[in-house]
Design an enzyme around this catalytic site. Structure first.
Site, PDB file in Angstrom:
ATOM      1  N   ASP A   1       0.862  -1.366  -0.246  1.00  0.00           N
ATOM      2  CA  ASP A   1      -0.015   0.035  -0.008  1.00  0.00           C
ATOM      3  C   ASP A   1       1.021   1.147   0.085  1.00  0.00           C
ATOM      4  O   ASP A   1       0.693   2.108  -0.975  1.00  0.00           O
ATOM      5  CB  ASP A   1      -1.065  -0.033   1.289  1.00  0.00           C
ATOM      6  CG  ASP A   1      -2.005   0.927   1.091  1.00  0.00           C
ATOM      7  OD1 ASP A   1      -2.127   1.669   0.172  1.00  0.00           O
ATOM      8  OD2 ASP A   1      -2.854   0.889   2.249  1.00  0.00           O
TER       9      ASP A   1
ATOM     10  N   SER B   1      -2.959  -9.789   2.141  1.00  0.00           N
ATOM     11  CA  SER B   1      -3.186 -10.386   3.390  1.00  0.00           C
ATOM     12  C   SER B   1      -2.002 -11.037   4.243  1.00  0.00           C
ATOM     13  O   SER B   1      -2.055 -11.213   5.323  1.00  0.00           O
ATOM     14  CB  SER B   1      -4.650 -11.102   3.615  1.00  0.00           C
ATOM     15  OG  SER B   1      -5.549 -10.386   3.720  1.00  0.00           O
ATOM     16  N   THR B   2      -1.053 -11.416   3.454  1.00  0.00           N
ATOM     17  CA  THR B   2       0.133 -12.362   3.978  1.00  0.00           C
ATOM     18  C   THR B   2       1.386 -11.429   4.374  1.00  0.00           C
ATOM     19  O   THR B   2       2.300 -11.998   4.819  1.00  0.00           O
ATOM     20  CB  THR B   2       0.609 -13.080   2.899  1.00  0.00           C
ATOM     21  OG1 THR B   2       1.199 -12.513   1.704  1.00  0.00           O
ATOM     22  CG2 THR B   2      -0.434 -14.109   2.203  1.00  0.00           C
ATOM     23  N   GLY B   3       1.149 -10.201   4.481  1.00  0.00           N
ATOM     24  CA  GLY B   3       2.008  -9.241   5.267  1.00  0.00           C
ATOM     25  C   GLY B   3       1.769  -8.922   6.581  1.00  0.00           C
ATOM     26  O   GLY B   3       1.663  -9.791   7.352  1.00  0.00           O
TER      27      GLY B   3
HETATM   28  P1  ADP Z   1      -1.522  -7.049   3.957  1.00  0.00           P
HETATM   29  O1  ADP Z   1      -2.035  -5.958   5.065  1.00  0.00           O
HETATM   30  O2  ADP Z   1      -2.671  -7.411   3.314  1.00  0.00           O
HETATM   31  O3  ADP Z   1      -0.841  -8.158   4.706  1.00  0.00           O
HETATM   32  P2  ADP Z   1       1.267  -6.139   3.048  1.00  0.00           P
HETATM   33  O4  ADP Z   1       1.759  -5.119   2.280  1.00  0.00           O
HETATM   34  O5  ADP Z   1       1.544  -5.950   4.636  1.00  0.00           O
HETATM   35  O6  ADP Z   1      -0.421  -6.175   2.968  1.00  0.00           O
HETATM   36  O7  ADP Z   1       1.759  -7.610   2.561  1.00  0.00           O
HETATM   37  C1  ADP Z   1       1.278  -7.949   1.413  1.00  0.00           C
HETATM   38  C2  ADP Z   1       2.260  -8.781   0.451  1.00  0.00           C
HETATM   39  O8  ADP Z   1       2.679  -7.707   0.131  1.00  0.00           O
HETATM   40  C3  ADP Z   1       3.366  -9.446   1.241  1.00  0.00           C
HETATM   41  O9  ADP Z   1       3.609 -10.579   0.786  1.00  0.00           O
HETATM   42  C4  ADP Z   1       4.549  -8.458   1.027  1.00  0.00           C
HETATM   43  O10 ADP Z   1       5.832  -8.919   0.633  1.00  0.00           O
HETATM   44  C5  ADP Z   1       4.015  -7.789  -0.487  1.00  0.00           C
HETATM   45  N1  ADP Z   1       4.766  -6.586  -1.022  1.00  0.00           N
HETATM   46  C6  ADP Z   1       5.191  -5.589  -0.189  1.00  0.00           C
HETATM   47  N2  ADP Z   1       5.808  -4.561  -1.166  1.00  0.00           N
HETATM   48  C7  ADP Z   1       5.375  -5.041  -2.409  1.00  0.00           C
HETATM   49  C8  ADP Z   1       5.658  -4.494  -3.729  1.00  0.00           C
HETATM   50  N3  ADP Z   1       6.310  -3.489  -3.954  1.00  0.00           N
HETATM   51  N4  ADP Z   1       5.254  -5.403  -4.960  1.00  0.00           N
HETATM   52  C9  ADP Z   1       4.599  -6.650  -4.653  1.00  0.00           C
HETATM   53  N5  ADP Z   1       4.268  -7.188  -3.434  1.00  0.00           N
HETATM   54  C10 ADP Z   1       4.700  -6.348  -2.224  1.00  0.00           C
END
Ligand code: ADP
Length: 184
Positions: free
Chosen positions: A40, A129-131
């Site tokens: 995000d 959702s996996t972060g």
């Molecule tokens: P959530 O709150 O839905 O878990 P996050 O952003 O914390 O969202 O994580 C969701 C996924 O996005 C994670 O697997 C993270 O590694 C990944 N992520 C973070 N930055 C990027 C990016 N620039 N491009 C693609 N995936 C990303």
């Protein structure tokens, strides 16, 4: 990795979703739609203020109390290569007995449906959702892949769906699960 389903290519790649040249990238947003950490934050940083202004407008009109889990909305792509950003909210993992699977599937389905309804041809997803939200990647990847499969089997119009995994580990999990789900 590339899989063909009817007239659509499903690709699984490792990379940064903000660099994707597609009609729409999907943002794993939170209900405020005001930006945050993880993917995000990366999307808002690179996409610029236009995206945030459109999100504020959506909050002021459609969703004054925030975007509910599993729903999706669309803004322009601002300074991104993608024309649009589809913002969806995945569930926070609370152990698995709180309808997490249903809400995660809805987040993918509603994003795909919104893209289709706007006549978009290509869409890229991060691993929703996996972060920060803590959904286990092995379970989340199965839902992501099978929801896209079910959608494409039912609906026409989309030509390319890309799963963009940020880490090598997530990329490996997705490829393994895809080979099972698509019986490759
Ligand atoms: P959530 O709150 O839905 O878990 P996050 O952003 O914390 O969202 O994580 C969701 C996924 O996005 C994670 O697997 C993270 O590694 C990944 N992520 C973070 N930055 C990027 C990016 N620039 N491009 C693609 N995936 C990303």
């Amino acid at each position: 990795m590339e899989i063909k389903l009817k007239n659509c290519r499903i690709k699984i790649v490792q990379g940064d979703i903000t660099e994707q040249t597609v009609d729409a990238i999907v943002n794993a947003a939170n209900p405020t739609l005001m930006g945050g950490g993880g993917v995000d934050g990366a999307i808002h940083r690179k996409g610029g203020n236009k995206i945030l202004e459109e999100c504020k407008q959506i909050r002021a009109t459609l969703y004054p109390n925030g975007l509910p889990t599993g729903e999706a909305v669309i803004t322009s792509g601002g300074n991104l290569k993608a024309k649009y950003v589809i913002h969806t909210v995945g569930p926070i993992w609370k152990g698995g007995n709180n309808r997490e699977a249903e809400f995660l599937s809805k987040a993918y389905w509603n994003s795909l449906n919104l893209a289709k309804s706007r006549g978009l041809k290509s869409i890229a997803f991060p691993s929703i959702s996996t972060g920060a939200y803590g959904y286990p990647i092995d379970k989340a990847s199965v839902i992501a892949l099978s929801t896209v499969k079910n959608f494409l089997e039912k609906e026409n119009g989309l030509e390319e769906v890309i799963f963009v995994l940020f880490t090598a580990k997530d990329f490996e999990v997705y490829k393994q699960k895809a080979s099972e789900i698509f019986s490759l």
